[in-house]
Design a protein around this motif. Structure first.
Motif, mmCIF file in Angstrom:
data_model
loop_
_atom_site.group_PDB
_atom_site.id
_atom_site.type_symbol
_atom_site.label_atom_id
_atom_site.label_comp_id
_atom_site.label_asym_id
_atom_site.label_seq_id
_atom_site.Cartn_x
_atom_site.Cartn_y
_atom_site.Cartn_z
ATOM 1 N N TRP A 145 26.499 52.364 31.491
ATOM 2 C CA TRP A 145 25.940 53.849 31.724
ATOM 3 C C TRP A 145 25.608 54.298 30.165
ATOM 4 C CZ3 TRP A 145 30.816 53.292 34.253
ATOM 5 C CH2 TRP A 145 31.758 53.527 33.643
ATOM 6 N N ASP A 146 25.103 55.254 29.976
ATOM 7 C CA ASP A 146 24.726 55.719 28.368
ATOM 8 C C ASP A 146 25.820 56.626 28.342
ATOM 9 O OD1 ASP A 146 24.010 57.032 26.658
ATOM 10 O OD2 ASP A 146 22.012 57.095 26.403
ATOM 11 N N GLU A 147 26.605 56.469 27.733
ATOM 12 C CA GLU A 147 27.607 57.735 27.770
ATOM 13 C C GLU A 147 27.175 58.856 26.829
ATOM 14 O OE1 GLU A 147 31.305 56.044 25.907
ATOM 15 O OE2 GLU A 147 31.356 54.622 26.960
ATOM 16 N N SER A 148 25.531 59.102 26.339
ATOM 17 C CA SER A 148 25.713 60.294 25.578
ATOM 18 C C SER A 148 24.573 61.498 26.815
ATOM 19 C CB SER A 148 24.906 60.587 25.148
ATOM 20 O OG SER A 148 23.687 59.663 25.896
ATOM 21 N N ILE A 149 24.896 60.437 27.737
ATOM 22 C CA ILE A 149 24.590 61.734 29.246
ATOM 23 C C ILE A 149 25.278 61.632 30.655
ATOM 24 C CG2 ILE A 149 23.173 61.212 31.611
ATOM 25 C CD1 ILE A 149 20.750 59.526 29.399
ATOM 26 N N VAL A 150 26.625 60.077 31.075
ATOM 27 C CA VAL A 150 27.608 60.360 31.205
ATOM 28 C C VAL A 150 28.634 60.641 30.715
ATOM 29 C CG1 VAL A 150 28.631 59.303 33.540
ATOM 30 C CG2 VAL A 150 26.149 59.090 33.480
ATOM 31 N N LYS A 151 29.032 61.097 30.622
ATOM 32 C CA LYS A 151 30.441 61.620 29.127
ATOM 33 C C LYS A 151 31.663 60.730 29.825
ATOM 34 C CE LYS A 151 27.354 64.874 27.764
ATOM 35 N NZ LYS A 151 27.176 66.822 26.769
ATOM 36 N N ILE A 152 31.526 59.756 30.234
ATOM 37 C CA ILE A 152 32.916 58.957 29.998
ATOM 38 C C ILE A 152 33.213 57.760 30.056
ATOM 39 C CG2 ILE A 152 32.293 58.561 32.588
ATOM 40 C CD1 ILE A 152 35.553 58.855 33.614
ATOM 41 N N SER A 153 34.106 57.545 29.545
ATOM 42 C CA SER A 153 34.456 55.936 28.407
ATOM 43 C C SER A 153 34.559 54.884 29.559
ATOM 44 C CB SER A 153 34.983 56.456 27.146
ATOM 45 O OG SER A 153 36.427 56.001 27.902
ATOM 46 N N LYS A 154 33.899 53.807 29.428
ATOM 47 C CA LYS A 154 34.269 52.331 30.172
ATOM 48 C C LYS A 154 35.996 52.656 30.893
ATOM 49 C CE LYS A 154 29.976 52.130 30.568
ATOM 50 N NZ LYS A 154 29.689 53.002 28.728
ATOM 51 N N ASP A 155 36.790 52.749 29.998
ATOM 52 C CA ASP A 155 38.114 52.824 29.627
ATOM 53 C C ASP A 155 38.288 53.960 30.951
ATOM 54 O OD1 ASP A 155 38.326 50.087 28.630
ATOM 55 O OD2 ASP A 155 39.063 51.364 26.860
ATOM 56 N N ASP A 156 37.560 55.291 30.462
ATOM 57 C CA ASP A 156 38.135 56.067 30.941
ATOM 58 C C ASP A 156 38.131 56.239 32.131
ATOM 59 O OD1 ASP A 156 40.061 57.029 29.143
ATOM 60 O OD2 ASP A 156 38.090 58.490 28.338
ATOM 61 N N ARG A 183 37.551 53.479 34.604
ATOM 62 C CA ARG A 183 38.752 52.711 35.587
ATOM 63 C C ARG A 183 39.727 52.825 34.950
ATOM 64 N NH1 ARG A 183 40.280 48.675 32.283
ATOM 65 N NH2 ARG A 183 40.542 47.672 34.878
ATOM 66 N N LYS A 184 40.678 54.146 34.152
ATOM 67 C CA LYS A 184 41.619 55.229 34.694
ATOM 68 C C LYS A 184 41.562 55.906 35.623
ATOM 69 C CE LYS A 184 45.396 57.662 32.028
ATOM 70 N NZ LYS A 184 44.742 58.485 32.449
ATOM 71 N N ALA A 185 40.484 56.210 35.718
ATOM 72 C CA ALA A 185 40.529 57.513 36.656
ATOM 73 C C ALA A 185 40.176 56.688 38.067
ATOM 74 C CB ALA A 185 38.848 58.376 36.542
ATOM 75 N N LEU A 186 40.257 55.964 38.310
ATOM 76 C CA LEU A 186 39.258 55.092 39.540
ATOM 77 C C LEU A 186 41.354 54.798 39.576
ATOM 78 C CD1 LEU A 186 36.338 53.357 38.937
ATOM 79 C CD2 LEU A 186 37.018 54.763 40.863
ATOM 80 N N ARG A 187 41.877 54.286 39.584
ATOM 81 C CA ARG A 187 43.243 53.741 38.544
ATOM 82 C C ARG A 187 44.253 55.213 39.417
ATOM 83 N NH1 ARG A 187 44.358 52.132 34.399
ATOM 84 N NH2 ARG A 187 43.175 49.584 34.995
ATOM 85 N N GLU A 234 31.818 47.926 30.579
ATOM 86 C CA GLU A 234 31.064 48.283 31.471
ATOM 87 C C GLU A 234 32.101 47.773 32.440
ATOM 88 O OE1 GLU A 234 30.964 42.864 32.121
ATOM 89 O OE2 GLU A 234 28.882 44.373 31.200
ATOM 90 N N VAL A 235 32.395 48.195 33.865
ATOM 91 C CA VAL A 235 33.037 48.233 34.415
ATOM 92 C C VAL A 235 32.772 47.273 35.655
ATOM 93 C CG1 VAL A 235 34.187 49.431 36.537
ATOM 94 C CG2 VAL A 235 34.078 50.419 33.986
ATOM 95 N N GLY A 236 33.622 46.505 35.670
ATOM 96 C CA GLY A 236 33.494 45.425 36.541
ATOM 97 C C GLY A 236 34.542 45.546 37.888
ATOM 98 N N ILE A 237 33.897 44.694 39.133
ATOM 99 C CA ILE A 237 34.225 45.162 40.576
ATOM 100 C C ILE A 237 34.019 43.994 41.570
ATOM 101 C CG2 ILE A 237 33.639 46.642 42.800
ATOM 102 C CD1 ILE A 237 33.483 49.307 41.371
ATOM 103 N N GLU A 285 31.547 59.806 42.302
ATOM 104 C CA GLU A 285 32.379 61.270 42.464
ATOM 105 C C GLU A 285 32.572 60.941 41.079
ATOM 106 O OE1 GLU A 285 36.228 61.622 44.087
ATOM 107 O OE2 GLU A 285 35.224 62.664 45.545
ATOM 108 N N ILE A 286 33.407 60.279 40.237
ATOM 109 C CA ILE A 286 33.418 60.655 39.068
ATOM 110 C C ILE A 286 32.502 60.526 37.980
ATOM 111 C CG2 ILE A 286 34.666 58.972 37.511
ATOM 112 C CD1 ILE A 286 37.137 58.110 40.179
ATOM 113 N N LEU A 287 31.799 59.459 38.520
ATOM 114 C CA LEU A 287 31.064 59.521 37.322
ATOM 115 C C LEU A 287 29.797 61.072 37.340
ATOM 116 C CD1 LEU A 287 29.441 55.527 37.701
ATOM 117 C CD2 LEU A 287 30.527 56.914 36.323
ATOM 118 N N GLU A 288 29.517 61.529 38.807
ATOM 119 C CA GLU A 288 28.182 62.264 38.479
ATOM 120 C C GLU A 288 29.627 63.678 38.033
ATOM 121 O OE1 GLU A 288 26.056 62.421 42.476
ATOM 122 O OE2 GLU A 288 28.329 62.679 43.179
#
Length: 384
Positions: free
Chosen positions: A326-337, A339-343, A357-360, A379-382
């Protein structure tokens, strides 16, 4: 009077019966939904009920360890249509004992000599692109890695000390020498060839493919796609090399692989896991994985600014997989963050990826968990 007495007794048993222990909770450990794959750090895969039943059964009786390995090796060889097999301590252990068997043959004095390779053939030729950290399993024997790029370089590197040619299937597309040419070079010079296929199931065909291709030894992890014990593996191939490899394993003591013990429970568990895997409906399973990945993909890309890519790695971990970007200027969360939110969420979800990227993957999930993952990802991306 009868029904009320039965009811009272049943209630008493329900109240008094202790609940099953939650061992991980007692230890303060969080369990998680595995949306990552068969990583050792995440304890690989989950064994099926029939496998754990075989392991439990194995704990109830004594047998001769060598005789058990003999019988199970013959059974696995029959199932996989190869000359011989043995249950090893993972693919790493299979690499160590396989090479040790090649170096020492049936000479027990040489077996006790390792890792001192003085006077023994002690060089293993590996393509430069295949020389990864796991070649440590080879140098555990006392051998030396000789790295080459081309078939021409390989032939130049062959000398009186060359013991084996080793190939990494996961990096097939990175090396200049194909599997077929590698086998042909081994046969041309009378040098045994070994292919590491640790994470190369599925497809199921790989369990048969490489021995039939002509590799003398083939290694697979037992606790990945086959879903056997995490500390078990398979060594397949030529009987003379596998019988020699067994001389380095318990119950023998003065050997480099004494600590690579595979107990009776794991041997039985590995056999049953293999039988179950071979009997599975692989097409139906693949369809399930595709549907699960599509569900998560559709959920993620319903969020503005999010893109997804469904792909299948060509060799190792050959299963439907998802990349979320995703474009982090639109969806304002880093890929690492992300993954951390999911964890850190409830339930905890483990994924893979990097800063891009996030891999699944879904093949290590219980059916239905993909819906939880799809909901949490969206939910996290929204809310970012």
């Amino acid at each position: 009077m009868g029904p009320s007495l039965i009811s009272a007794k049943a209630t008493e048993e329900l109240v008094l019966k202790p609940a099953a222990r939650d061992y991980f909770k007692e230890l303060g450990l969080r369990t998680f939904i595995n949306a990552a794959g068969t990583y050792t750090s995440m304890t690989g895969s989950l064994m099926q009920k029939e496998v754990t039943e075989a392991i439990t059964y194995g704990a109830t009786e004594y047998v001769n360890l060598d005789e058990l390995h003999d019988k199970v090796g013959e059974r696995i060889a029959e199932l996989l249509e190869c000359e011989y097999a043995t249950v090893s301590s993972g693919a790493f252990g299979a690499m160590t004992i396989g090479l040790a068997g090649v170096i020492c043959g049936m000479d027990t004095k040489k077996v006790s000599q390792l890792p001192d390779t003085t006077g023994l053939k002690n060089e293993v030729i590996v393509q430069e692109a295949h020389d990864i950290a796991y070649t440590h399993a080879l140098i555990n024997t006392g051998a030396k890695i000789v790295s080459v790029k081309s078939a021409k370089d390989l032939e130049k590197a062959i000398n009186k000390n060359t013991a084996m040619l080793w190939y990494l299937n996961a990096n097939t597309d990175l090396g200049e020498i194909s599997r077929e040419d590698f086998v042909a070079l081994g046969k041309k010079h009378g040098i045994p060839t070994f292919i590491d296929c640790a994470a190369d199931v599925p497809p199921v065909e790989n369990l048969f493919k490489f021995t039939k291709m002509g590799f003398d030894l083939v290694a697979f992890s037992g606790g990945k796609g086959i879903r056997g014990p995490q500390s078990a593996g398979l060594l397949l191939g030529k009987r003379k090399y596998i019988e020699a490899a067994r001389l380095h394993t318990p119950p023998r003591g003065t050997t480099i692989a004494r600590g690579m013990k595979v107990n009776k429970e794991e041997v039985l568990g590995m056999l049953v896991a293999l039988e179950l895997y071979l009997g599975r409906d692989h097409e139906k399973e693949w369809e399930l994985w595709e549907n699960q990945i599509k569900l998560i993909s559709d959920s993620a890309k319903s969020v503005k600014g999010v893109e997804t890519e469904i792909h299948v790695p060509p060799h190792a971990n050959h299963v439907p997989s998802l990349k979320i970007k995703w474009d982090e200027s639109i969806v304002k969360i880093s890929k690492d963050d992300m993954r951390k939110a999911l964890r850190d969420g409830h339930p905890s979800i483990e994924t893979v990826g990097n800063k891009e990227e996030v891999g699944i993957t879904t093949w290590m999930m219980d059916p239905g968990q993909e819906r939880i993952v799809a909901r949490r990802v969206k939910e996290i991306l929204e809310n970012a």
